[in-house]
Write a protein that holds these residues in place. Structure first.
Motif, PDB file in Angstrom:
ATOM      1  N   VAL B 364       0.826  -1.219   0.000  1.00  0.00           N
ATOM      2  CA  VAL B 364       0.000   0.000   0.000  1.00  0.00           C
ATOM      3  C   VAL B 364       0.860   1.269   0.000  1.00  0.00           C
ATOM      4  O   VAL B 364       0.436   2.323  -0.475  1.00  0.00           O
ATOM      5  N   ALA B 437      -4.497  13.504  -0.219  1.00  0.00           N
ATOM      6  CA  ALA B 437      -5.787  13.319  -0.914  1.00  0.00           C
ATOM      7  C   ALA B 437      -5.561  12.769  -2.315  1.00  0.00           C
ATOM      8  O   ALA B 437      -6.288  11.876  -2.779  1.00  0.00           O
ATOM      9  N   ILE B 438      -4.522  13.281  -2.982  1.00  0.00           N
ATOM     10  CA  ILE B 438      -4.239  12.792  -4.345  1.00  0.00           C
ATOM     11  C   ILE B 438      -3.819  11.316  -4.281  1.00  0.00           C
ATOM     12  O   ILE B 438      -4.260  10.490  -5.073  1.00  0.00           O
ATOM     13  N   TRP B 439      -3.001  10.997  -3.276  1.00  0.00           N
ATOM     14  CA  TRP B 439      -2.571   9.599  -3.114  1.00  0.00           C
ATOM     15  C   TRP B 439      -3.781   8.702  -2.824  1.00  0.00           C
ATOM     16  O   TRP B 439      -3.931   7.618  -3.407  1.00  0.00           O
ATOM     17  N   ASP B 441      -6.741   9.159  -3.698  1.00  0.00           N
ATOM     18  CA  ASP B 441      -7.540   9.018  -4.925  1.00  0.00           C
ATOM     19  C   ASP B 441      -6.937   7.946  -5.837  1.00  0.00           C
ATOM     20  O   ASP B 441      -7.666   7.170  -6.453  1.00  0.00           O
ATOM     21  N   THR B 442      -5.600   7.905  -5.904  1.00  0.00           N
ATOM     22  CA  THR B 442      -4.976   6.893  -6.771  1.00  0.00           C
ATOM     23  C   THR B 442      -5.035   5.503  -6.138  1.00  0.00           C
ATOM     24  O   THR B 442      -5.056   4.507  -6.845  1.00  0.00           O
ATOM     25  N   ALA B 443      -5.065   5.448  -4.809  1.00  0.00           N
ATOM     26  CA  ALA B 443      -5.050   4.130  -4.149  1.00  0.00           C
ATOM     27  C   ALA B 443      -6.455   3.607  -3.880  1.00  0.00           C
ATOM     28  O   ALA B 443      -6.734   2.432  -4.085  1.00  0.00           O
ATOM     29  N   TRP B 444      -7.342   4.477  -3.408  1.00  0.00           N
ATOM     30  CA  TRP B 444      -8.673   4.037  -2.977  1.00  0.00           C
ATOM     31  C   TRP B 444      -9.802   4.687  -3.769  1.00  0.00           C
ATOM     32  O   TRP B 444     -10.974   4.527  -3.421  1.00  0.00           O
ATOM     33  N   GLY B 445      -9.432   5.455  -4.790  1.00  0.00           N
ATOM     34  CA  GLY B 445     -10.441   6.066  -5.648  1.00  0.00           C
ATOM     35  C   GLY B 445     -11.196   7.196  -4.995  1.00  0.00           C
ATOM     36  O   GLY B 445     -12.203   7.679  -5.521  1.00  0.00           O
ATOM     37  N   LYS B 446     -10.745   7.624  -3.863  1.00  0.00           N
ATOM     38  CA  LYS B 446     -11.497   8.612  -3.089  1.00  0.00           C
ATOM     39  C   LYS B 446     -10.526   9.551  -2.405  1.00  0.00           C
ATOM     40  O   LYS B 446      -9.615   9.102  -1.705  1.00  0.00           O
ATOM     41  N   ALA B 447     -10.700  10.851  -2.624  1.00  0.00           N
ATOM     42  CA  ALA B 447      -9.736  11.799  -2.071  1.00  0.00           C
ATOM     43  C   ALA B 447      -9.878  11.942  -0.563  1.00  0.00           C
ATOM     44  O   ALA B 447      -8.908  12.180   0.137  1.00  0.00           O
TER      45      ALA B 447
END
Lengths: 565, 513
Positions: B364, B437-439, B441-447
């Motif tokens: 992760v 938040a950007i991370w 979004d890339t990991a969990w699709g949600k900021a």
């Protein structure tokens, strides 16, 4: 009155304090979708606080804007020497009249704006103007984030926003729906609502890679095939890389080993004329028919392998298609290739402290406490997993999990967990031979540690299916060589259309903060009085720092030639 | 803490007296063996490539709870345990401290250690198993489990000694020479040269000097077998990191600097300023060197767990202080930074190697955003910590009306410093939240998920936003802003440690942080 309240900084501070308290309270609540944290942060009252903060920011900004603009427009340098003498950074020098012209040229060069009146030359310059707009930039960013939040709140009510859905797909299977956790208001319990996805997702493969020589996961990834409108697209979803499709973002959430099989390795033999034999080894995933052409084509047609269920002891169907007779098919064999009574070892793959099962049949632990511990025991024949079953520690449930025809029952009689962590549990499992219920062994083992059952052995024969059983007249025989452990991939599914607003707003907030804290607004005034021959210079800065000092020193150096007089 | 340092002093004083079963000749042999550079041979250990030195340090601590045994270095003890297991099974390696466990196992109270042979004897192992499985006392169960686990670790040392890389590029697992030897693999005989040399050395057939050529032959052979075998510089760095504690040197420098800063503030001689600054800079250089070495041997920015984040945090505080001091040489910021650096490094120095050793990056965390997110957050925390210290000094001086800490500068200086550091930390925390938040979004699709750590970082940011409004818009200074800074720092502590360790917050996505 209302305008006064909303345009007050104290109102902003009170609203911030309320948001802080509500947010802090929310973190103490459990992250359940039916109560607590999710409900608090999605509640209208919580959203109202942010809405009021947005109104407050707008009113405060509008109230102060005219003052700021007026200040920036007021470009006239003061022509009275008193003003210069009152400032913190002040420089006064008598100028040699011979140096008047170079001085004025220099002043025009450094201080762009100037006026002349009654022999007084006033010069003015302002630097770091963006600092004055920093607060507006920053608050615009916050307003963009808040407007995104407000839009999200509205879209959440319409059901367009999907905050927390799941796709649970066993390998080699597909789904065209997803689960959304929701509340069953009549019972006050968690329920999953099943909603249509609009396209089909098939899990082709799940892959877990661990660092060599350790149990630390290096990566998880799922290869999926998305089928939409007759088109198929293959993509890989792994940690830190979401798949974006039709407004959804699909990410890797978790996985579970299952007692199914993701891949089979099968040997197919065909007896040819003169009693010679040909063979081919086929690697395939369940649910997909494998045509064995050209090898398995004979006068009668083409042989197909087909397994409906992904279990080694499941029902296999072997069919011959007769192409010559307009695709007429003949089932040459149905049945199991393995007998479930031939198990020789078992593995405990999972320990759940407080066993619960939800409405979708998914097992989870209700609490971390060991109230109802259960283990998942998978029996093996050689390397082939045969069947999995849950075994319970509580005596009243110990008989569960056994099916008619099972050769053994497994009793979960004791456990020990390293108190410092949940790692390395030691489990005690009793193996009982059925039907006479004779205890044939009591074993202490950990998770994923294979345990041989005494009195059994693995030989080539025990994992070989009887090829001759297919049918008397057909020339084919099929032998199962090995299987690969199947996994169920758990994918998170999110549709958050307002996320770009969060990023844009966030970026603008950072930019605004940079303007406020790293740019310094300052005004430099200079006055040259021809009558007295004096030069006055001052630097006015509301919030001076060490850089102001440096700048002032630099400025003085520029005009230091006057000192030589 | 004090007890630990008293123990260290006593330990050093008693060196000549405690010989145990170790003869002076063995110490000499150990020294000769280590001089061959055996510790810098690569090994695959817990998913990472490191050296025998790192492996031995970690394993010995796991088994014995100590970094050396009878003044023999960890590398020698672990190699000896591998090649002379029957002898080392008899050594009293494994600590047993819990009195009820001693009573249950009929061990004399004064006995502090047991040998592996004693633990795995049928009677004792049966007793230990019974305690593990039947005792109702959690501490007793835990102690018994630990005892047994340490013995098992000793017995499995040979499985962990994976020094032979795979020839096949598809295979990633390294093998132990003991395993390959018994499996009669078809590897070239040079691959076993080191193994055989060590067997010869520990059986007394060859001298330590003869191990060195065997080691060189081995390294040439494994490099030929697998060209991606770690180069000498990387192995050297790993070995250096395991043997020389650069953080300890940094800690000593910060301690000395703190003392000299104190004298400087009382007496004000200019020379002391220069010395204190020099020591602070030296401490920072040692600290930075250790951080860079860790980065090079791990292959990723060491920011993935609490130990590494505290290391970066300490460096950040000192770096910020040195930059401020460069432009505004008053000594106040540098002195506070040196003292903080010393305190944090003391805390880190007492952590066991299981916390401090380099471990592979979890799936992760395997993202470039980790670096941006953690660096900006930790820089912000460093700035807030400095602001907190200055607000505390302000409050102390304010409440006592400058009677306490009279030798320090006036109150207004600390008020100003408090504001300046919050001014620095606030935008950095904004960047930290945004990159997080950007991370996400890339990991969990949600900021944003209203996860406790996320929420508390927002709370921290909002509290400091309140501070800045009070200060900039309302022009408030002094006690009220100092109190706001203290409250803000409490939020920092909850965000950083509380969410992970207090156990009162709901679950979250940052369980590894």
């Amino acid at each position: 009155m209302l305008i006064k309240i909303f345009s007050s900084t104290y109102t902003a501070i009170i609203l911030i304090a309320l948001i802080v308290l509500a947010s802090a309270y929310g973190t103490l609540l459990a992250p359940s979708p039916t109560k607590g944290v999710a409900t608090l942060y999605a509640s209208p009252i919580f959203s109202l606080l942010f809405f009021l903060l947005a109104i407050n920011i707008i009113f405060c900004s509008l109230r102060r804007l005219p003052k700021v603009l007026k200040h920036l427009k007021h470009l006239s340098p003061p022509l009275l020497p008193d003003y210069y003498m009152r400032q913190k950074y002040s420089y006064i020098a008598e100028v040699n009249p011979a140096k008047k012209e170079p001085l004025l040229r220099l002043l025009r060069k450094y201080l762009h704006y100037g006026i002349t009146q009654d022999g007084k030359h006033g010069f003015f310059s302002q630097k770091g103007i963006l600092n004055q707009f920093g607060s507006y930039v920053l608050h615009t960013g916050i307003l963009i984030i808040l407007s995104g939040g407000l839009m999200r709140f509205i879209l959440l009510q319409t059901g367009y926003v999907v905050p927390n859905a799941r796709l649970i797909i066993p390998e080699a299977q597909s789904v065209d729906w997803f689960f959304v956790p929701g509340e069953d208001k009549s019972k006050g319990t968690l329920r999953y609502v099943r909603r249509s996805l609009g396209f089909k997702v098939r899990c082709l493969d799940f892959d877990e890679v661990k660092y060599p020589g350790s149990d630390i996961p290096e990566s998880y990834s799922t290869t999926v095939e998305i089928e939409e409108g007759g088109l198929r697209t293959i993509s890989i979803i792994d940690m830190n890389h979401t798949l974006r499709w039709q407004g959804f973002k699909i990410h890797q959430l978790g996985f579970e080993p299952n007692d199914e099989v993701s891949r089979y390795l099968v040997e197919v033999r065909k007896k040819t004329n003169k009693d010679k034999e040909q063979k081919v080894i086929v690697d395939f995933t369940p649910g997909t028919p494998i045509p064995l052409t050209p090898f398995m084509e004979d006068n009668e047609g083409v042989l197909l392998l087909w397994i409906k269920e992904a279990r080694p002891n499941a029902q296999w169907e072997i069919t011959r298609y007769n192409q010559k007779k307009t695709a007429q098919k003949e089932i040459v064999y149905t049945g199991s290739l393995l007998s479930s009574s031939d198990i020789d070892s078992f593995i405990v793959t999972r320990l759940v402290p407080d066993f619960r099962i939800d409405e979708q049949g998914e097992v989870f632990s209700a609490t971390p406490e060991f109230n109802n511990p259960a283990i998942y025991v998978v029996t093996y024949k050689g390397d082939i997993p045969m069947r999995g079953r849950w075994c319970f520690f509580r005596k009243e449930f110990r008989g569960m999990g056994t099916q008619p025809g099972d050769p053994y029952a497994f009793k979960f009689v004791d456990y020990h967990i390293d108190p410092s962590s949940m790692r390395n549990p030691t489990l005690t499992v009793e193996v009982v031979q059925l039907p006479d219920e004779r205890v044939i062994g009591r074993f202490q083992l950990g998770i994923n540690e294979p345990q041989q059952i005494p009195g059994t052995s693995v030989t080539e024969d025990t994992v070989t299916s009887p090829g001759s059983a297919l049918s008397r007249n057909n020339p084919f025989s099929v032998r199962l060589i090995s299987t690969t452990q199947g996994y169920t991939t758990i994918l998170g599914l999110v549709r958050e259309p307002t996320t770009p607003l969060t990023f844009i707003g966030g970026g603008i907030v950072v930019l605004g903060a940079f303007f406020i804290f790293f740019l310094r607004y300052r005004r430099i005034f200079a006055l040259y009085d021809e009558h007295s021959g004096k030069l006055y210079i001052t630097l006015v800065c509301r919030n001076p720092g060490w850089r102001t000092e440096q700048e002032w020193k630099k400025l003085l150096n520029t005009f230091s030639f006057l000192e030589t007089k | 803490m004090l007890k630990m340092y008293v123990n260290i002093i006593l330990f050093l004083l008693l060196i000549p007296l405690c010989n145990g079963n170790v003869s002076p000749q063995e110490r000499k042999d150990a020294h000769s063996l280590l001089k061959t550079g055996i510790g810098s041979v690569a090994i695959q250990y817990s998913g990472l490539l490191c050296t025998i030195d790192s492996f031995a340090k970690s394993e010995l601590f796991y088994i014995t709870g100590r970094k050396s045994y009878e003044h023999l270095p960890a590398t020698y003890v672990v190699l000896a345990s591998l090649y002379q297991p029957e002898r080392w099974k008899k050594e009293k390696l494994i600590p047993v401290k819990f009195k009820p466990l001693k009573e249950q196992l009929h061990i004399p109270t004064e006995q502090k250690r047991l040998s592996v042979e004693e633990i795995i004897s049928p009677e004792m192992s049966q007793q230990i198993r019974e305690i593990i499985h039947s005792s109702q006392d959690t501490r007793l169960r835990k102690s018994a489990y630990e005892l047994y686990d340490r013995a098992m670790r000793f017995l499995h040392l040979r499985d962990s000694f994976c020094i032979i890389p795979p020839a096949d590029s598809g295979e990633r697992k390294w093998r132990s020479p003991f395993e390959l030897e018994s499996a009669s693999s078809a590897l070239p005989p040079e691959i076993y040269s080191l193994h055989k040399a060590l067997q010869g050395f520990f059986s007394g057939r060859i001298q330590a000097e003869q191990v060195a050529p065997a080691m060189n032959t081995f390294i040439d052979a494994v490099t030929q077998l697998n060209p991606s075998y770690p180069p000498a510089w990387r192995r050297g760095l790993d070995s250096l990191y395991a043997r020389v504690n650069l953080f300890l040197l940094a800690m000593l420098m910060f301690l000395l600097a703190s003392l000299i800063w104190f004298i400087y503030f009382v007496r004000h001689p200019r020379l002391l300023y220069t010395i204190a600054m020099g020591l602070t800079i030296m401490g920072f250089i040692f600290h930075l060197s250790a951080f860079i070495i860790r980065l090079l041997i791990a292959g990723f920015a060491p920011l993935s767990n609490m130990y590494e984040s505290l290391i970066f945090f300490t460096g950040s505080i000192v770096l910020i202080a040195l930059i401020v001091e460069f432009y505004h040489p008053r000594g106040i910021v540098a002195s506070v930074a040196a003292l903080l650096g010393f305190i944090v490094l003391v805390i880190l120095s007492i952590m066991p190697p299981s916390f401090t050793r380099v471990v592979p990056l979890r799936a992760v965390l395997n993202s470039a955003w980790l670096t941006y997110h953690v660096i900006s957050c930790l820089l912000a925390y460093a700035a807030f910590t400095l602001a907190f210290i200055f607000s505390l000094i302000y409050l102390v001086k304010d409440i006592s009306n400058d009677r306490i800490l009279r030798w320090l500068a006036g109150r207004s200086v600390f008020d100003e410093l408090n504001y300046r550091f919050i001014q620095l930390g606030w935008p950095l925390l904004a960047i930290g939240i945004l990159t997080g938040a950007i991370w996400a979004d890339t990991a969990w699709g949600k900021a944003w998920s209203w996860d406790p750590k996320e929420t508390w970082s927002l709370i921290t940011w909002l509290i400091y936003a309140g501070f800045l409004h009070l200060r900039i818009i309302k022009g408030k200074k002094g006690r009220i802003t100092a109190i706001a800074s203290v409250v803000g720092f409490l939020a920092v502590l909850i965000t950083w440690f509380g969410v992970s360790y207090l156990g009162i917050f709901g679950g979250g996505l940052h369980t590894y942080a």
